[in-house]
Motif scaffolding. Sequence first.
Motif, PDB file in Angstrom:
ATOM      1  N   VAL A 205       0.836  -1.207   0.000  1.00 42.54           N
ATOM      2  CA  VAL A 205       0.000   0.000   0.000  1.00 42.54           C
ATOM      3  C   VAL A 205       0.865   1.250   0.000  1.00 42.54           C
ATOM      4  O   VAL A 205       0.605   2.204  -0.739  1.00 42.54           O
ATOM      5  CB  VAL A 205      -0.972  -0.009   1.202  1.00 42.54           C
ATOM      6  CG1 VAL A 205      -1.641   1.342   1.381  1.00 42.54           C
ATOM      7  CG2 VAL A 205      -2.009  -1.099   1.025  1.00 42.54           C
ATOM      8  N   VAL A 206       1.899   1.262   0.799  1.00 42.03           N
ATOM      9  CA  VAL A 206       2.789   2.422   0.850  1.00 42.03           C
ATOM     10  C   VAL A 206       3.503   2.610  -0.482  1.00 42.03           C
ATOM     11  O   VAL A 206       3.600   3.728  -1.000  1.00 42.03           O
ATOM     12  CB  VAL A 206       3.807   2.289   2.011  1.00 42.03           C
ATOM     13  CG1 VAL A 206       4.894   3.338   1.909  1.00 42.03           C
ATOM     14  CG2 VAL A 206       3.100   2.387   3.349  1.00 42.03           C
ATOM     15  N   LEU A 207       3.989   1.525  -1.082  1.00 37.55           N
ATOM     16  CA  LEU A 207       4.681   1.646  -2.364  1.00 37.55           C
ATOM     17  C   LEU A 207       3.740   2.086  -3.480  1.00 37.55           C
ATOM     18  O   LEU A 207       4.133   2.850  -4.364  1.00 37.55           O
ATOM     19  CB  LEU A 207       5.355   0.320  -2.729  1.00 37.55           C
ATOM     20  CG  LEU A 207       6.560  -0.052  -1.869  1.00 37.55           C
ATOM     21  CD1 LEU A 207       7.069  -1.436  -2.256  1.00 37.55           C
ATOM     22  CD2 LEU A 207       7.667   0.977  -1.985  1.00 37.55           C
ATOM     23  N   LEU A 208       2.499   1.611  -3.468  1.00 32.85           N
ATOM     24  CA  LEU A 208       1.535   2.042  -4.484  1.00 32.85           C
ATOM     25  C   LEU A 208       1.156   3.515  -4.324  1.00 32.85           C
ATOM     26  O   LEU A 208       0.819   4.188  -5.292  1.00 32.85           O
ATOM     27  CB  LEU A 208       0.272   1.181  -4.423  1.00 32.85           C
ATOM     28  CG  LEU A 208       0.399  -0.224  -4.974  1.00 32.85           C
ATOM     29  CD1 LEU A 208      -0.848  -1.030  -4.647  1.00 32.85           C
ATOM     30  CD2 LEU A 208       0.630  -0.206  -6.462  1.00 32.85           C
ATOM     31  N   GLY A 209       1.191   3.996  -3.099  1.00 31.54           N
ATOM     32  CA  GLY A 209       0.766   5.362  -2.838  1.00 31.54           C
ATOM     33  C   GLY A 209       1.886   6.353  -2.638  1.00 31.54           C
ATOM     34  O   GLY A 209       1.645   7.454  -2.132  1.00 31.54           O
ATOM     35  N   VAL A 210       3.129   6.015  -3.030  1.00 31.21           N
ATOM     36  CA  VAL A 210       4.262   6.915  -2.802  1.00 31.21           C
ATOM     37  C   VAL A 210       4.003   8.290  -3.403  1.00 31.21           C
ATOM     38  O   VAL A 210       4.163   9.313  -2.742  1.00 31.21           O
ATOM     39  CB  VAL A 210       5.564   6.303  -3.360  1.00 31.21           C
ATOM     40  CG1 VAL A 210       6.674   7.328  -3.460  1.00 31.21           C
ATOM     41  CG2 VAL A 210       6.016   5.146  -2.486  1.00 31.21           C
TER      42      VAL A 210
ATOM     43  N   ILE B 161       3.647  13.717  -2.661  1.00 34.32           N
ATOM     44  CA  ILE B 161       3.607  14.876  -3.561  1.00 34.32           C
ATOM     45  C   ILE B 161       2.275  15.588  -3.352  1.00 34.32           C
ATOM     46  O   ILE B 161       1.204  14.994  -3.484  1.00 34.32           O
ATOM     47  CB  ILE B 161       3.760  14.447  -5.031  1.00 34.32           C
ATOM     48  CG1 ILE B 161       5.133  13.797  -5.227  1.00 34.32           C
ATOM     49  CG2 ILE B 161       3.582  15.636  -5.957  1.00 34.32           C
ATOM     50  CD1 ILE B 161       5.346  13.256  -6.618  1.00 34.32           C
ATOM     51  N   LYS B 162       2.350  16.865  -3.036  1.00 37.11           N
ATOM     52  CA  LYS B 162       1.147  17.635  -2.753  1.00 37.11           C
ATOM     53  C   LYS B 162       0.313  17.791  -4.025  1.00 37.11           C
ATOM     54  O   LYS B 162       0.805  18.164  -5.078  1.00 37.11           O
ATOM     55  CB  LYS B 162       1.534  19.011  -2.213  1.00 37.11           C
ATOM     56  CG  LYS B 162       0.364  19.826  -1.754  1.00 37.11           C
ATOM     57  CD  LYS B 162       0.803  21.127  -1.132  1.00 37.11           C
ATOM     58  CE  LYS B 162      -0.370  21.915  -0.628  1.00 37.11           C
ATOM     59  NZ  LYS B 162       0.033  23.151   0.029  1.00 37.11           N
ATOM     60  N   GLY B 163      -0.965  17.508  -3.911  1.00 45.07           N
ATOM     61  CA  GLY B 163      -1.881  17.658  -5.041  1.00 45.07           C
ATOM     62  C   GLY B 163      -1.892  16.482  -5.997  1.00 45.07           C
ATOM     63  O   GLY B 163      -2.586  16.515  -7.002  1.00 45.07           O
ATOM     64  N   ALA B 164      -1.119  15.432  -5.718  1.00 43.40           N
ATOM     65  CA  ALA B 164      -1.089  14.271  -6.610  1.00 43.40           C
ATOM     66  C   ALA B 164      -2.323  13.407  -6.378  1.00 43.40           C
ATOM     67  O   ALA B 164      -2.898  13.393  -5.300  1.00 43.40           O
ATOM     68  CB  ALA B 164       0.172  13.465  -6.360  1.00 43.40           C
TER      69      ALA B 164
END
Length: 72
Positions: A15-20, A25-28
């Motif tokens: 989950v962390v790797l998919l959501g890096v 990154i702000k606004g991603a």
Amino acid sequence: METIILSIIILLICVVLLGVKVLFIKGAKFPSGHVHSSAPLRARGISCASGHESAKLSHRENNNKKINPKNF
């Protein structure tokens, strides 16, 4: 018990790797997986099946409104 803990740790890492990008990154945003968002699929003329179904249903409903039951 060790298997469950190991499975939870692996899932958290995934989950962390998919959501890096989203997490750091702000606004991603996560990329859209819908057909209507994919330019290559639109270029090939491929569209969402549920869109076709709703168009057919609305067309059918419009045709049903035009039929006058007194003519039968």
